[in-house]
Scaffold this motif. Structure first.
Motif, PDB file in Angstrom:
ATOM      1  N   VAL A  55     134.143  18.130 139.373  1.00 53.71           N
ATOM      2  CA  VAL A  55     134.029  18.946 138.120  1.00 53.71           C
ATOM      3  C   VAL A  55     134.667  20.406 138.547  1.00 53.71           C
ATOM      4  O   VAL A  55     135.459  20.860 137.785  1.00 53.71           O
ATOM      5  CB  VAL A  55     132.412  19.514 137.764  1.00 53.71           C
ATOM      6  N   ARG A  56     134.761  20.732 139.754  1.00 53.36           N
ATOM      7  CA  ARG A  56     135.193  21.966 140.286  1.00 53.36           C
ATOM      8  C   ARG A  56     136.808  21.758 140.091  1.00 53.36           C
ATOM      9  O   ARG A  56     137.626  22.639 139.560  1.00 53.36           O
ATOM     10  CB  ARG A  56     134.924  22.319 141.754  1.00 53.36           C
ATOM     11  N   GLU A  57     137.361  20.681 140.732  1.00 50.96           N
ATOM     12  CA  GLU A  57     138.630  20.410 140.471  1.00 50.96           C
ATOM     13  C   GLU A  57     139.070  20.145 139.235  1.00 50.96           C
ATOM     14  O   GLU A  57     140.232  20.530 138.876  1.00 50.96           O
ATOM     15  CB  GLU A  57     139.042  19.183 141.577  1.00 50.96           C
ATOM     16  N   THR A  58     138.482  19.364 138.630  1.00 53.76           N
ATOM     17  CA  THR A  58     138.928  19.096 137.147  1.00 53.76           C
ATOM     18  C   THR A  58     139.196  20.376 136.095  1.00 53.76           C
ATOM     19  O   THR A  58     140.098  20.291 135.699  1.00 53.76           O
ATOM     20  CB  THR A  58     137.943  17.927 136.425  1.00 53.76           C
ATOM     21  N   PHE A  59     138.262  21.182 136.314  1.00 55.42           N
ATOM     22  CA  PHE A  59     138.455  22.283 135.376  1.00 55.42           C
ATOM     23  C   PHE A  59     138.654  23.478 136.055  1.00 55.42           C
ATOM     24  O   PHE A  59     138.507  24.474 135.505  1.00 55.42           O
ATOM     25  CB  PHE A  59     136.913  22.189 134.668  1.00 55.42           C
ATOM     26  N   ASP A  60     139.182  23.515 137.564  1.00 57.34           N
ATOM     27  CA  ASP A  60     139.758  24.568 138.105  1.00 57.34           C
ATOM     28  C   ASP A  60     138.650  25.681 138.145  1.00 57.34           C
ATOM     29  O   ASP A  60     138.664  26.690 137.801  1.00 57.34           O
ATOM     30  CB  ASP A  60     141.002  25.042 137.490  1.00 57.34           C
ATOM     31  N   LEU A  61     137.391  25.522 138.447  1.00 57.89           N
ATOM     32  CA  LEU A  61     136.199  26.349 138.652  1.00 57.89           C
ATOM     33  C   LEU A  61     136.158  27.222 139.875  1.00 57.89           C
ATOM     34  O   LEU A  61     136.447  26.555 141.003  1.00 57.89           O
ATOM     35  CB  LEU A  61     134.846  25.833 138.205  1.00 57.89           C
ATOM     36  N   GLN A  62     135.820  28.458 139.728  1.00 51.44           N
ATOM     37  CA  GLN A  62     135.384  29.251 140.860  1.00 51.44           C
ATOM     38  C   GLN A  62     134.123  29.105 141.184  1.00 51.44           C
ATOM     39  O   GLN A  62     133.334  28.561 140.551  1.00 51.44           O
ATOM     40  CB  GLN A  62     135.915  30.855 140.581  1.00 51.44           C
ATOM     41  N   ASP A  63     133.895  29.549 142.553  1.00 49.37           N
ATOM     42  CA  ASP A  63     132.240  29.341 142.869  1.00 49.37           C
ATOM     43  C   ASP A  63     131.291  29.982 141.857  1.00 49.37           C
ATOM     44  O   ASP A  63     130.514  29.216 141.481  1.00 49.37           O
ATOM     45  CB  ASP A  63     132.100  30.071 144.306  1.00 49.37           C
ATOM     46  N   GLY A  64     131.559  31.197 141.278  1.00 46.42           N
ATOM     47  CA  GLY A  64     130.817  31.673 140.405  1.00 46.42           C
ATOM     48  C   GLY A  64     130.541  31.047 138.973  1.00 46.42           C
ATOM     49  O   GLY A  64     129.416  30.958 138.543  1.00 46.42           O
ATOM     50  N   TRP A 118     141.793  22.647 127.794  1.00 43.57           N
ATOM     51  CA  TRP A 118     140.896  23.075 126.493  1.00 43.57           C
ATOM     52  C   TRP A 118     139.628  23.265 127.045  1.00 43.57           C
ATOM     53  O   TRP A 118     139.028  24.446 126.682  1.00 43.57           O
ATOM     54  CB  TRP A 118     140.900  21.903 125.645  1.00 43.57           C
ATOM     55  N   MET A 119     139.045  22.557 127.785  1.00 43.31           N
ATOM     56  CA  MET A 119     137.359  23.019 128.210  1.00 43.31           C
ATOM     57  C   MET A 119     137.382  24.072 129.170  1.00 43.31           C
ATOM     58  O   MET A 119     136.475  24.937 129.224  1.00 43.31           O
ATOM     59  CB  MET A 119     136.949  21.802 129.124  1.00 43.31           C
ATOM     60  N   SER A 120     138.515  24.747 129.758  1.00 40.87           N
ATOM     61  CA  SER A 120     138.656  25.734 130.635  1.00 40.87           C
ATOM     62  C   SER A 120     138.947  27.114 130.030  1.00 40.87           C
ATOM     63  O   SER A 120     138.782  27.967 130.775  1.00 40.87           O
ATOM     64  CB  SER A 120     139.529  25.412 131.987  1.00 40.87           C
ATOM     65  N   LYS A 121     139.699  27.016 128.878  1.00 44.06           N
ATOM     66  CA  LYS A 121     140.246  28.088 128.398  1.00 44.06           C
ATOM     67  C   LYS A 121     139.415  28.835 127.475  1.00 44.06           C
ATOM     68  O   LYS A 121     138.456  27.940 126.751  1.00 44.06           O
ATOM     69  CB  LYS A 121     141.500  27.731 127.615  1.00 44.06           C
ATOM     70  N   PRO A 122     139.135  30.217 127.206  1.00 43.43           N
ATOM     71  CA  PRO A 122     138.485  30.684 126.180  1.00 43.43           C
ATOM     72  C   PRO A 122     139.171  30.263 124.621  1.00 43.43           C
ATOM     73  O   PRO A 122     139.921  29.967 124.645  1.00 43.43           O
ATOM     74  CB  PRO A 122     138.803  32.230 126.560  1.00 43.43           C
ATOM     75  N   ASN A 123     138.036  29.981 123.818  1.00 43.60           N
ATOM     76  CA  ASN A 123     138.184  29.566 122.445  1.00 43.60           C
ATOM     77  C   ASN A 123     137.637  30.525 121.626  1.00 43.60           C
ATOM     78  O   ASN A 123     136.188  30.690 121.523  1.00 43.60           O
ATOM     79  CB  ASN A 123     137.614  28.099 122.522  1.00 43.60           C
ATOM     80  N   LYS A 124     138.429  30.930 120.536  1.00 48.33           N
ATOM     81  CA  LYS A 124     138.087  31.819 119.550  1.00 48.33           C
ATOM     82  C   LYS A 124     136.712  31.277 118.586  1.00 48.33           C
ATOM     83  O   LYS A 124     135.948  31.900 118.363  1.00 48.33           O
ATOM     84  CB  LYS A 124     139.255  32.334 118.456  1.00 48.33           C
ATOM     85  N   ALA A 125     136.837  29.790 118.373  1.00 46.29           N
ATOM     86  CA  ALA A 125     136.146  29.252 117.394  1.00 46.29           C
ATOM     87  C   ALA A 125     134.572  29.191 118.326  1.00 46.29           C
ATOM     88  O   ALA A 125     133.653  28.794 117.626  1.00 46.29           O
ATOM     89  CB  ALA A 125     136.263  28.000 117.307  1.00 46.29           C
ATOM     90  N   SER A 129     134.381  31.926 124.503  1.00 46.81           N
ATOM     91  CA  SER A 129     133.958  31.361 125.554  1.00 46.81           C
ATOM     92  C   SER A 129     134.601  29.858 125.858  1.00 46.81           C
ATOM     93  O   SER A 129     134.907  29.348 124.811  1.00 46.81           O
ATOM     94  CB  SER A 129     132.131  30.921 125.332  1.00 46.81           C
ATOM     95  N   PRO A 130     134.710  29.753 127.168  1.00 49.38           N
ATOM     96  CA  PRO A 130     135.425  28.056 127.612  1.00 49.38           C
ATOM     97  C   PRO A 130     134.394  27.335 127.114  1.00 49.38           C
ATOM     98  O   PRO A 130     133.296  27.285 127.355  1.00 49.38           O
ATOM     99  CB  PRO A 130     135.717  28.357 129.105  1.00 49.38           C
ATOM    100  N   PRO A 131     134.922  25.991 126.614  1.00 51.96           N
ATOM    101  CA  PRO A 131     133.850  25.172 126.110  1.00 51.96           C
ATOM    102  C   PRO A 131     133.177  24.712 127.104  1.00 51.96           C
ATOM    103  O   PRO A 131     131.697  24.548 127.018  1.00 51.96           O
ATOM    104  CB  PRO A 131     134.602  23.846 125.675  1.00 51.96           C
ATOM    105  N   ILE A 132     133.543  24.417 128.441  1.00 53.08           N
ATOM    106  CA  ILE A 132     132.857  24.014 129.438  1.00 53.08           C
ATOM    107  C   ILE A 132     131.505  24.810 129.874  1.00 53.08           C
ATOM    108  O   ILE A 132     130.465  24.477 130.281  1.00 53.08           O
ATOM    109  CB  ILE A 132     133.683  23.775 130.792  1.00 53.08           C
ATOM    110  N   THR A 133     131.481  26.234 129.556  1.00 53.93           N
ATOM    111  CA  THR A 133     130.383  27.184 129.858  1.00 53.93           C
ATOM    112  C   THR A 133     129.384  27.033 128.938  1.00 53.93           C
ATOM    113  O   THR A 133     127.947  27.130 129.136  1.00 53.93           O
ATOM    114  CB  THR A 133     130.962  28.623 129.995  1.00 53.93           C
ATOM    115  N   LEU A 134     129.802  26.527 127.756  1.00 54.55           N
ATOM    116  CA  LEU A 134     128.418  26.341 126.926  1.00 54.55           C
ATOM    117  C   LEU A 134     127.930  24.975 127.101  1.00 54.55           C
ATOM    118  O   LEU A 134     126.822  24.754 126.319  1.00 54.55           O
ATOM    119  CB  LEU A 134     129.262  26.143 125.275  1.00 54.55           C
ATOM    120  N   CYS A 135     128.287  24.057 127.898  1.00 53.06           N
ATOM    121  CA  CYS A 135     127.855  22.834 128.186  1.00 53.06           C
ATOM    122  C   CYS A 135     126.434  23.178 129.057  1.00 53.06           C
ATOM    123  O   CYS A 135     125.696  22.008 129.401  1.00 53.06           O
ATOM    124  CB  CYS A 135     128.800  21.870 128.907  1.00 53.06           C
ATOM    125  N   LYS A 136     126.122  24.354 129.400  1.00 51.51           N
ATOM    126  CA  LYS A 136     124.842  24.564 130.022  1.00 51.51           C
ATOM    127  C   LYS A 136     123.792  24.113 129.350  1.00 51.51           C
ATOM    128  O   LYS A 136     122.657  23.728 129.622  1.00 51.51           O
ATOM    129  CB  LYS A 136     124.729  26.024 130.533  1.00 51.51           C
TER     130      LYS A 136
END
Length: 157
Positions: A55-64, A118-125, A129-136
């Motif tokens: 997940v980290r590599e796919t979406f280029d996520l930082q530790d935080g 697309w999952m990693s970038k902020p989305n106006k709609a 928020s980036p879509p991945i962050t909403l998957c919490k």
């Protein structure tokens, strides 16, 4: 003649970034074909902590971002991976949700790299928020699904 332990050990090779990313997408595709009862059982048993790196590599996520997404510290997440322990059910459910949404995104964009961006970038709609962050949460994932449906069918999110 004795050979030192270090000389006999084969160097551990880290999997390439591409292989780790491919593992995530393979996992994502396979989630779609499972029955809900099988997915639930896997979540309760705990998914592999190896998938966190994917997940980290796919979406280029930082530790935080990874900590916030899985509601766990990096040391705990890395400990699970190092000790080859499964993730707890909460982290496993989030991972399952991310994989399911990612598979939908891949189907809409027909390209894994585009889907990951697309999952990693902020989305106006999605309120910026980036879509991945909403998957919490499931409610957040439903918002992402509505936006994907609008993109695919040309409607309003």
């Amino acid at each position: 003649m004795k050979t030192s332990t270090t000389a006999r050990r084969q160097p551990r090779r880290k999997k390439s970034r591409e292989a780790v990313i491919a593992a995530f997408w393979d996992f994502s595709c396979k989630r779609d074909s499972l029955k809900d009862s099988d997915r639930r059982r896997q979540i309760e048993e705990g998914l592999s902590a190896y998938l966190l790196q994917a997940v980290r590599e796919t979406f280029d996520l930082q530790d935080g971002s990874l900590e916030a997404l899985f509601n766990a510290s990096i040391s705990n997440l890395e400990g699970c991976k190092r000790e080859q322990k499964p993730l707890d059910p909460v982290a496993s459910e989030r991972l399952d949700r991310i994989a399911s949404i990612s598979h939908l995104v891949e189907e809409v964009f027909e390209n894994r790299e585009t889907a990951a961006r697309w999952m990693s970038k902020p989305n106006k709609a999605l309120g910026g928020s980036p879509p991945i962050t909403l998957c919490k949460t499931e409610a957040g994932a439903n918002q992402v699904r509505r936006v994907l449906q609008a993109l695919e069918w040309g409607g309003v999110a």
